[in-house]
Design a protein around this motif. Structure first.
Motif, PDB file in Angstrom:
ATOM      1  N   GLU A  29      -8.755  -4.711   0.968  1.00 27.42           N
ATOM      2  CA  GLU A  29      -8.023  -3.762   0.131  1.00 27.42           C
ATOM      3  C   GLU A  29      -7.020  -2.955   0.954  1.00 27.42           C
ATOM      4  OE1 GLU A  29     -11.133  -1.641  -1.924  1.00 27.42           O
ATOM      5  OE2 GLU A  29     -11.393  -3.265  -3.374  1.00 27.42           O
ATOM      6  N   ARG A  30      -7.353  -2.676   2.188  1.00 31.19           N
ATOM      7  CA  ARG A  30      -6.421  -1.954   3.059  1.00 31.19           C
ATOM      8  C   ARG A  30      -5.166  -2.797   3.307  1.00 31.19           C
ATOM      9  NH1 ARG A  30      -5.418   3.202   4.450  1.00 31.19           N
ATOM     10  NH2 ARG A  30      -3.982   3.180   6.177  1.00 31.19           N
ATOM     11  N   GLN A  31      -5.366  -4.087   3.531  1.00 30.97           N
ATOM     12  CA  GLN A  31      -4.216  -4.974   3.704  1.00 30.97           C
ATOM     13  C   GLN A  31      -3.313  -4.946   2.473  1.00 30.97           C
ATOM     14  OE1 GLN A  31      -5.256  -8.981   4.931  1.00 30.97           O
ATOM     15  NE2 GLN A  31      -6.967  -8.187   6.130  1.00 30.97           N
ATOM     16  N   THR A  33      -3.021  -2.524   0.171  1.00 31.33           N
ATOM     17  CA  THR A  33      -2.337  -1.239   0.008  1.00 31.33           C
ATOM     18  C   THR A  33      -1.287  -1.026   1.094  1.00 31.33           C
ATOM     19  OG1 THR A  33      -4.102  -0.029   1.172  1.00 31.33           O
ATOM     20  CG2 THR A  33      -4.255  -0.173  -1.234  1.00 31.33           C
ATOM     21  N   ASP A  34      -1.512  -1.585   2.280  1.00 30.35           N
ATOM     22  CA  ASP A  34      -0.496  -1.485   3.341  1.00 30.35           C
ATOM     23  C   ASP A  34       0.803  -2.176   2.935  1.00 30.35           C
ATOM     24  OD1 ASP A  34      -2.160  -0.026   4.987  1.00 30.35           O
ATOM     25  OD2 ASP A  34      -2.629  -1.701   6.338  1.00 30.35           O
ATOM     26  N   PHE A  35       0.707  -3.138   2.041  1.00 30.56           N
ATOM     27  CA  PHE A  35       1.889  -3.847   1.555  1.00 30.56           C
ATOM     28  C   PHE A  35       2.366  -3.324   0.196  1.00 30.56           C
ATOM     29  CE2 PHE A  35       0.537  -6.771   4.835  1.00 30.56           C
ATOM     30  CZ  PHE A  35       1.751  -7.113   5.409  1.00 30.56           C
ATOM     31  N   GLY A  36       1.857  -2.153  -0.201  1.00 27.62           N
ATOM     32  CA  GLY A  36       2.372  -1.497  -1.389  1.00 27.62           C
ATOM     33  C   GLY A  36       1.629  -1.730  -2.689  1.00 27.62           C
ATOM     34  N   ASN A  97      -7.067   5.001  -0.231  1.00 21.10           N
ATOM     35  CA  ASN A  97      -6.049   4.091  -0.752  1.00 21.10           C
ATOM     36  C   ASN A  97      -6.523   3.236  -1.917  1.00 21.10           C
ATOM     37  OD1 ASN A  97      -4.108   4.920   1.078  1.00 21.10           O
ATOM     38  ND2 ASN A  97      -4.815   3.493   2.628  1.00 21.10           N
ATOM     39  N   SER A  98      -7.812   3.019  -2.020  1.00 18.51           N
ATOM     40  CA  SER A  98      -8.335   2.204  -3.130  1.00 18.51           C
ATOM     41  C   SER A  98      -9.638   2.818  -3.638  1.00 18.51           C
ATOM     42  CB  SER A  98      -8.520   0.748  -2.711  1.00 18.51           C
ATOM     43  OG  SER A  98      -9.348   0.654  -1.568  1.00 18.51           O
TER      44      SER A  98
END
Length: 128
Positions: A29-31, A33-36, A97-98
């Motif tokens: 999920e971090r990946q 959100t890192d991409f928007g 972020n999630s």
């Protein structure tokens, strides 16, 4: 999430596997959100009494009968175990972020509005 709920409770994976899954979920999920990607996860919570009412309604309403199976009744007997696993999942996989959003879902209309307002707020924040 199947790994930390169903697979965990049904014994389909070892403890080390479902415990590791918490970090794997957060990393994935971090990946995103890192991409928007905007992520909000919704846990629709009903009481055991409300679930029982809905199950019984599904059994007698012809157009709802496809929604209820013997497996639903079997899993209902594990209410406490599922509740504990869900609490673990929400606690360990809700990040800034999630985040998980808990939705009181005994009243379906109220639950729908809460979900829509949450999505609207997340979109507004992302667009500002």
């Amino acid at each position: 999430y199947g790994r930390v709920l169903v697979e965990r409770l049904e014994g389909f994976c070892a403890r080390a596997d479902w415990e590791r899954a918490f970090n794997e979920i957060n990393g994935f999920e971090r990946q995103l959100t890192d991409f928007g990607v905007i992520i909000r996860k919704f846990w629709l919570a009903t009481t055991a009494d409300e679930q029982l009412r809905r199950f019984k309604d599904r059994e007698v309403t012809p157009y709802k009968q496809y929604k209820i199976t013997e497996e639903d009744w079997r899993n209902r007997k594990k209410w406490d175990a599922y509740e504990a696993a869900a609490c673990d999942m929400i606690e360990k996989c809700s990040t800034e972020n999630s985040p998980w959003v808990l939705v009181e879902a005994n009243d379906k209309n109220w639950a729908r509005i809460k979900v829509l307002k949450t999505v609207e707020k997340a979109l507004k924040q992302a667009l500002e």
